[in-house]
Design a protein around this motif. Structure first.
Motif, PDB file in Angstrom:
ATOM      1  N   LEU A  23     -12.251  -4.985  -3.687  1.00  0.00           N
ATOM      2  CA  LEU A  23     -10.506  -5.413  -4.053  1.00  0.00           C
ATOM      3  C   LEU A  23     -10.243  -6.595  -4.754  1.00  0.00           C
ATOM      4  CD1 LEU A  23      -7.664  -4.114  -3.711  1.00  0.00           C
ATOM      5  CD2 LEU A  23      -7.584  -5.560  -1.716  1.00  0.00           C
ATOM      6  N   GLY A  24     -11.162  -7.845  -4.287  1.00  0.00           N
ATOM      7  CA  GLY A  24     -10.898  -8.919  -4.791  1.00  0.00           C
ATOM      8  C   GLY A  24     -11.242  -8.908  -6.210  1.00  0.00           C
ATOM      9  N   LEU A  25     -12.297  -8.416  -6.609  1.00  0.00           N
ATOM     10  CA  LEU A  25     -13.186  -8.155  -7.845  1.00  0.00           C
ATOM     11  C   LEU A  25     -12.094  -7.470  -8.619  1.00  0.00           C
ATOM     12  CD1 LEU A  25     -16.969  -7.423  -6.998  1.00  0.00           C
ATOM     13  CD2 LEU A  25     -15.750  -9.597  -8.293  1.00  0.00           C
ATOM     14  N   ARG A  26     -11.523  -6.165  -8.113  1.00  0.00           N
ATOM     15  CA  ARG A  26     -10.634  -5.667  -9.089  1.00  0.00           C
ATOM     16  C   ARG A  26      -9.279  -6.292  -9.494  1.00  0.00           C
ATOM     17  NH1 ARG A  26     -10.459  -0.188  -5.962  1.00  0.00           N
ATOM     18  NH2 ARG A  26     -12.464   0.590  -6.754  1.00  0.00           N
ATOM     19  N   ILE A  27      -9.016  -7.211  -8.493  1.00  0.00           N
ATOM     20  CA  ILE A  27      -7.703  -7.845  -8.775  1.00  0.00           C
ATOM     21  C   ILE A  27      -8.109  -9.069  -9.538  1.00  0.00           C
ATOM     22  CG2 ILE A  27      -5.934  -9.419  -7.618  1.00  0.00           C
ATOM     23  CD1 ILE A  27      -6.171  -7.847  -5.226  1.00  0.00           C
ATOM     24  N   TYR A  28      -9.415  -9.576  -9.621  1.00  0.00           N
ATOM     25  CA  TYR A  28      -9.597 -10.770 -10.609  1.00  0.00           C
ATOM     26  C   TYR A  28      -9.751 -10.115 -11.949  1.00  0.00           C
ATOM     27  CZ  TYR A  28     -12.060 -14.693 -12.388  1.00  0.00           C
ATOM     28  OH  TYR A  28     -12.557 -15.968 -13.004  1.00  0.00           O
ATOM     29  N   ARG A  29     -10.426  -8.961 -11.880  1.00  0.00           N
ATOM     30  CA  ARG A  29     -10.377  -8.553 -13.544  1.00  0.00           C
ATOM     31  C   ARG A  29      -9.040  -8.214 -13.923  1.00  0.00           C
ATOM     32  NH1 ARG A  29     -13.315  -3.499 -12.457  1.00  0.00           N
ATOM     33  NH2 ARG A  29     -14.993  -4.579 -11.634  1.00  0.00           N
ATOM     34  N   PHE A  30      -8.137  -7.750 -13.131  1.00  0.00           N
ATOM     35  CA  PHE A  30      -6.922  -7.689 -13.776  1.00  0.00           C
ATOM     36  C   PHE A  30      -6.300  -9.026 -14.004  1.00  0.00           C
ATOM     37  CE2 PHE A  30      -2.242  -7.779 -12.613  1.00  0.00           C
ATOM     38  CZ  PHE A  30      -1.796  -6.896 -13.415  1.00  0.00           C
ATOM     39  N   LEU A  31      -6.331  -9.948 -13.302  1.00  0.00           N
ATOM     40  CA  LEU A  31      -5.806 -11.355 -13.461  1.00  0.00           C
ATOM     41  C   LEU A  31      -6.186 -12.051 -14.782  1.00  0.00           C
ATOM     42  CD1 LEU A  31      -5.681 -12.811  -9.947  1.00  0.00           C
ATOM     43  CD2 LEU A  31      -3.644 -11.894 -11.403  1.00  0.00           C
ATOM     44  N   LEU A  32      -7.708 -11.601 -14.944  1.00  0.00           N
ATOM     45  CA  LEU A  32      -8.391 -12.207 -16.155  1.00  0.00           C
ATOM     46  C   LEU A  32      -7.416 -11.638 -17.633  1.00  0.00           C
ATOM     47  CD1 LEU A  32     -12.263 -12.002 -15.964  1.00  0.00           C
ATOM     48  CD2 LEU A  32     -10.750 -14.005 -16.121  1.00  0.00           C
ATOM     49  N   SER A  33      -6.907 -10.665 -17.541  1.00  0.00           N
ATOM     50  CA  SER A  33      -6.048 -10.031 -18.671  1.00  0.00           C
ATOM     51  C   SER A  33      -4.922 -10.912 -19.040  1.00  0.00           C
ATOM     52  CB  SER A  33      -5.914  -8.419 -18.327  1.00  0.00           C
ATOM     53  OG  SER A  33      -4.756  -8.722 -17.235  1.00  0.00           O
ATOM     54  N   PHE A  34      -4.660 -11.967 -18.045  1.00  0.00           N
ATOM     55  CA  PHE A  34      -3.538 -12.905 -18.451  1.00  0.00           C
ATOM     56  C   PHE A  34      -3.949 -14.153 -19.203  1.00  0.00           C
ATOM     57  CE2 PHE A  34      -1.690 -10.220 -15.060  1.00  0.00           C
ATOM     58  CZ  PHE A  34      -0.353 -10.306 -15.161  1.00  0.00           C
ATOM     59  N   TYR A  35      -5.168 -14.128 -19.309  1.00  0.00           N
ATOM     60  CA  TYR A  35      -5.559 -15.236 -20.104  1.00  0.00           C
ATOM     61  C   TYR A  35      -5.277 -15.129 -21.742  1.00  0.00           C
ATOM     62  CZ  TYR A  35      -7.684 -17.927 -16.335  1.00  0.00           C
ATOM     63  OH  TYR A  35      -7.882 -18.566 -15.102  1.00  0.00           O
ATOM     64  N   PRO A  36      -5.113 -15.880 -22.422  1.00  0.00           N
ATOM     65  CA  PRO A  36      -4.983 -15.687 -23.866  1.00  0.00           C
ATOM     66  C   PRO A  36      -6.231 -14.740 -24.458  1.00  0.00           C
ATOM     67  CG  PRO A  36      -5.009 -17.941 -23.419  1.00  0.00           C
ATOM     68  CD  PRO A  36      -5.153 -17.465 -22.297  1.00  0.00           C
ATOM     69  N   PRO A  37      -6.156 -14.057 -25.300  1.00  0.00           N
ATOM     70  CA  PRO A  37      -7.341 -13.068 -25.687  1.00  0.00           C
ATOM     71  C   PRO A  37      -8.587 -13.869 -26.265  1.00  0.00           C
ATOM     72  CG  PRO A  37      -5.236 -12.438 -26.839  1.00  0.00           C
ATOM     73  CD  PRO A  37      -5.070 -13.603 -26.068  1.00  0.00           C
ATOM     74  N   ILE A  38      -8.350 -15.044 -27.087  1.00  0.00           N
ATOM     75  CA  ILE A  38      -9.523 -15.720 -27.730  1.00  0.00           C
ATOM     76  C   ILE A  38     -10.192 -16.263 -26.375  1.00  0.00           C
ATOM     77  CG2 ILE A  38      -9.912 -17.603 -28.921  1.00  0.00           C
ATOM     78  CD1 ILE A  38      -7.617 -17.219 -30.788  1.00  0.00           C
ATOM     79  N   PHE A  39      -9.546 -16.838 -25.464  1.00  0.00           N
ATOM     80  CA  PHE A  39     -10.125 -17.614 -24.356  1.00  0.00           C
ATOM     81  C   PHE A  39     -11.093 -16.473 -23.427  1.00  0.00           C
ATOM     82  CE2 PHE A  39     -10.410 -18.808 -19.806  1.00  0.00           C
ATOM     83  CZ  PHE A  39     -10.640 -20.350 -20.039  1.00  0.00           C
TER      84      PHE A  39
END
Lengths: 114, 198
Positions: free
Chosen positions: B7-23
């Motif tokens: 679950l933590g990995l899934r949430i982390y993958r989702f949270l990563l999408s909030f970073y700027p696209p280039i980063f």
């Protein structure tokens, strides 16, 4: 050398990341664990802070990306980071600055009152 | 615990999408790989360690997402203006850049201390224009460093303001309309510029 001084003092995570990379190249996870160990558990970097700092260090040309010398057992190529000469100069300048501070503090140490 | 790790990995993958696209494009995979190692390591231990790790990562995510978006915005502005160097200004450079803004309030304070004078406007204008011109001359000899940009901006405003009285806009307006076409087809930005000139 003077150009390096404009960045001093370094922020704690930046200092520990540079220090961690001073012996040789390391990948992100190794840096994370190393910083924790070097700081006696006082600096616990999150992945966001770690890679944000790495991005800025790459932009400033203080570190560069290389292929990880240690195989990770998967097909995926893992990236490692290594200190550049410029990065080493900045780290050395920060160490000298800290040494001066410590020397000054030692000469001015006030004995504790009984 | 393994369910929590997944679950933590899934949430982390989702949270990563909030970073700027280039980063995200540059570091997303590495960040995910590092987080996977960290969470699996914590998962072998007690549930408390896993919780502490997730709380720390979430707190870190809040700050770093905001920071990266701000940095990217700043980087874009710097690259638009042709300045990619993020080296901080030295104190002397900062003071030089601020001088143009510091002179008017300092003059006002001085005049208040020394007593009111009818020539206040003239003194202010003389000091501001004098410092702006002096700053600009030094800046030109130094290759227009960053600290000189407020001086350039200030002199540009003064030039635009006074050129109205000299009838320069009468010469500029036809070119303005030739470049941007009819008024009803103008974008908001062009309208703002036009109103500003008016």
């Amino acid at each position: 050398m003077n150009d390096n001084l404009t960045y001093l003092p370094l922020r704690e995570p930046t200092f520990y990341i540079l220090l961690s990379l001073s012996p040789g190249p390391k990948h992100g996870y190794a840096i994370l664990k190393d910083v924790e160990e070097l700081s006696d558990g006082n600096v616990l970097l999150g992945t966001g802070t770690l890679y944000g700092a790495i991005k800025r260090l790459l932009d400033r040309d203080w570190i560069r990306r290389v292929n990880d010398p240690i195989p990770n057992g998967t097909d995926r190529e893992r990236k490692a980071y290594v200190l550049t000469n410029q990065g080493r100069r900045v780290l050395n300048a920060e160490i000298v600055r800290l040494q001066k501070l410590v020397s000054l503090a030692l000469t001015q140490t006030v004995e504790e009152a009984p | 615990v393994s369910g929590c790790v997944r679950l933590g990995l899934r949430i982390y993958r989702f949270l990563l999408s909030f970073y700027p696209p280039i980063f995200r494009h540059e570091f997303g995979d590495e960040m995910q790989a590092v987080f996977t190692m960290v969470i699996f390591e914590a998962g072998k231990d007690t549930g408390g360690r896993l919780l502490r790790l997730c709380a720390r990562e979430f707190r870190d995510w809040l700050g770093s997402v905001l920071r990266e978006h701000l940095q990217e915005r700043r980087g874009k502005m710097l690259s638009i203006n042709g300045f990619g160097d993020e080296k901080p200004l030295r104190r002397s450079e900062l003071l030089a850049a601020l001088t143009i803004f510091l002179i008017p309030p300092l003059t006002l304070v001085l005049v208040e201390i020394l007593g009111r004078t009818p020539q206040l406007g003239s003194i202010l204008l003389f000091l501001i224009l004098g410092s702006a011109v002096t700053g600009l001359i030094i800046a030109i000899f130094r290759g227009l460093p960053r600290w000189s940009h407020p001086y350039l901006g200030f002199l540009l405003i003064v030039t635009i303001y006074f050129s109205r009285f000299l009838g320069a806009w009468g010469l500029i307006y036809p070119f303005f309309f030739r470049i941007f076409g009819r008024m009803d087809s103008w974008s908001l930005q062009v309208r703002v510029v036009y109103q500003g000139l008016n």
